[in-house]
Design a protein around this motif. Structure first.
Motif, PDB file in Angstrom:
ATOM      1  N   ARG A   1       3.868 -66.645  10.031  1.00  0.00           N
ATOM      2  CA  ARG A   1       3.857 -65.371  10.746  1.00  0.00           C
ATOM      3  C   ARG A   1       3.440 -65.683  12.176  1.00  0.00           C
ATOM      4  NH1 ARG A   1       4.015 -61.223   7.017  1.00  0.00           N
ATOM      5  NH2 ARG A   1       3.159 -59.733   8.504  1.00  0.00           N
TER       6      ARG A   1
ATOM      7  N   SER B   1      10.344 -67.082   8.013  1.00  0.00           N
ATOM      8  CA  SER B   1       9.214 -66.745   8.884  1.00  0.00           C
ATOM      9  C   SER B   1       9.414 -65.404   9.582  1.00  0.00           C
ATOM     10  CB  SER B   1       9.021 -67.836   9.944  1.00  0.00           C
ATOM     11  OG  SER B   1       8.560 -69.010   9.329  1.00  0.00           O
TER      12      SER B   1
ATOM     13  N   PRO C   1      -1.139 -62.876  11.716  1.00  0.00           N
ATOM     14  CA  PRO C   1      -0.414 -64.131  11.984  1.00  0.00           C
ATOM     15  C   PRO C   1      -1.189 -65.352  11.513  1.00  0.00           C
ATOM     16  CG  PRO C   1      -1.531 -63.395  13.960  1.00  0.00           C
ATOM     17  CD  PRO C   1      -1.759 -62.324  12.930  1.00  0.00           C
TER      18      PRO C   1
END
Ligand code: NAD
Ligand code: TDX
Length: 347
Positions: free
Chosen positions: A4, A29, A75
């Motif tokens: 991420r 991703s 992330p």
């Protein structure tokens, strides 16, 4: 592989190339672009990216918005491209450079550290920096990772400031960072204020091709996709706390660069009479103009197995052809229309 990626400055030149690179090579991703959409940010450059990716319009100096993006997107990779990036603008108006490059990077580091401490995991913050922080070289020698920082322009001083903050976050807090210092990039989606797109577009519209000073300043040119691959390699295999120089081993004077562009255009779009070189005009030099940059990229080659794939010749042909084939992208910038796209995003 599934990551991420929170990509700051993902609507800019290198950031958008990086987003397309991830989109094309890591279908698993996800990307969240976090971009203020300054004059240099262009959503047109992200056209074609998969619908699974998202864009947040925001300023990296906005602590709340940064915290929210981190908390919601979660992330494991933060790739920090966002910056004011043009040396000439930094000479005319340095304040934005200090704000975004220094204060913005501080804000990101501060919030990302809070996020990391709450979530841990294999999180990495990659600081995208430049060779300009090392200052200017004489006729010989190369910048290595050990070269002391000696920035000469407000732009490079602000990038140096941000690199020092990144370094300190590693040494003081063990916050997981990696820094890359890259030489001059060229390729698709570069805003027409930097040398190569300025020359291509001015040539085609019959305008003078401005060369600062004597045209003998040297830059080490790297095709943007090679830079993106280097960043990706550093993210995946790089050692935390380390810096990696990325360069093309392609030193050319500005005059050589401009001549080569003119030669390609003479072949691709011949003028009725004469050569595009006839439009070359020497203009007043940039104040404090650094004379020569050249990167020693042996560390990233030896330790991470990265090396450029594109030669200057092949990369240059691709770049000129890209600008010839993307008239709409260019037209929207020249007319200012690209700045209207943001309205759909509520910026
Ligand atoms: P660019 O100017 O094309 O793009 C910068 C992006 O950052 C834009 O999309 C802009 O909207 C965004 N941005 C600016 N201020 C922001 C803020 N306060 N908050 C959020 N977003 C903001 O720059 P580039 O040429 O793509 O460079 C990207 C990074 O790479 C920069 O950090 C630059 O220092 C570094 N770098 C560039 C080169 C080069 O040759 N262009 C070489 C080495 C390193
Ligand atoms: O019209 C021009 N005429 C000219 O001679 C322009 C725009 C530039 N130049 C010269 C100045 C430089 O010697 O060409 C060279 C390249 O200039 P830029 O494209 O402005 O790049 P530079 O100043 O070298 O910085 C770039 O590379 C390192 C990026 O803008 C930075 O963000 C990056 O960090």
């Amino acid at each position: 592989m599934k990551h991420r990626y929170l990509v700051t400055g993902g609507a800019g030149f290198i950031g958008s190339n990086f987003v397309h690179f991830i989109d094309q090579t890591e279908p698993e991703s996800l990307v969240l672009v976090f971009d203020k959409l300054t004059y240099a940010g262009n959503l047109d450059s992200l056209k074609g990216m998969g619908p699974q990716h998202q864009v947040v319009v925001g300023d990296i100096c906005d602590e709340q918005l940064v915290a929210q993006a981190l908390a919601q997107f979660k992330p494991d990779r933060l790739v920090h491209f966002a910056a004011e990036s043009h040396v000439d603008r930094s000479i005319d108006g340095p304040k934005e450079f200090v704000k975004t490059n220094v204060l913005g990077t501080f804000t990101l580091l501060h919030q990302a550290k809070i996020y990391f401490e709450a979530n841990k995991g294999d999180f990495r913050f990659l600081q995208v920096s430049t060779d300009e922080v090392y200052g200017s070289l004489g006729e010989t020698g190369y910048f290595t990772e050990e070269t002391p920082y000696q920035p000469n322009s407000p732009y490079s001083a602000s990038k140096a400031g941000s690199d020092h903050l990144v370094r300190a976050w590693w040494h003081t807090y063990h916050f997981p960072v990696i820094t890359t210092n890259c030489s001059n990039n060229y390729g698709p989606f570069q805003f027409p204020e930097k040398l190569i797109p300025v020359v291509i577009l001015s040539a085609l519209s019959g305008k003078p091709l401005p060369i600062y000073g004597d045209g003998q300043n040297i830059r080490d040119w790297l095709f943007v996709l090679d830079h993106c691959k280097g960043i990706h390699r550093a993210l995946e295999r790089g050692e935390l706390g380390e810096c990696y120089n990325i360069g093309g081993n392609n030193e050319l004077t500005n005059l050589q660069v401009v001549h080569r562009i003119c030669e390609i255009l003479d072949l691709r779009r011949p003028k009725q009479k004469g050569s595009y070189k006839d439009q070359i005009t020497f203009v007043k030099d940039r104040p404090g103009h650094d004379r020569r940059y050249a990167i020693d990229a042996s560390k990233i080659k030896a330790k991470l197995g990265w090396q450029p794939e594109e030669s200057f010749e092949s990369g240059f042909l691709k770049t000129v052809d890209w600008y010839l084939e993307h008239e709409d992208w260019v037209k929207n910038i020249l007319s200012g229309e690209y700045r209207l796209t943001r309205q759909g995003l509520g910026a």
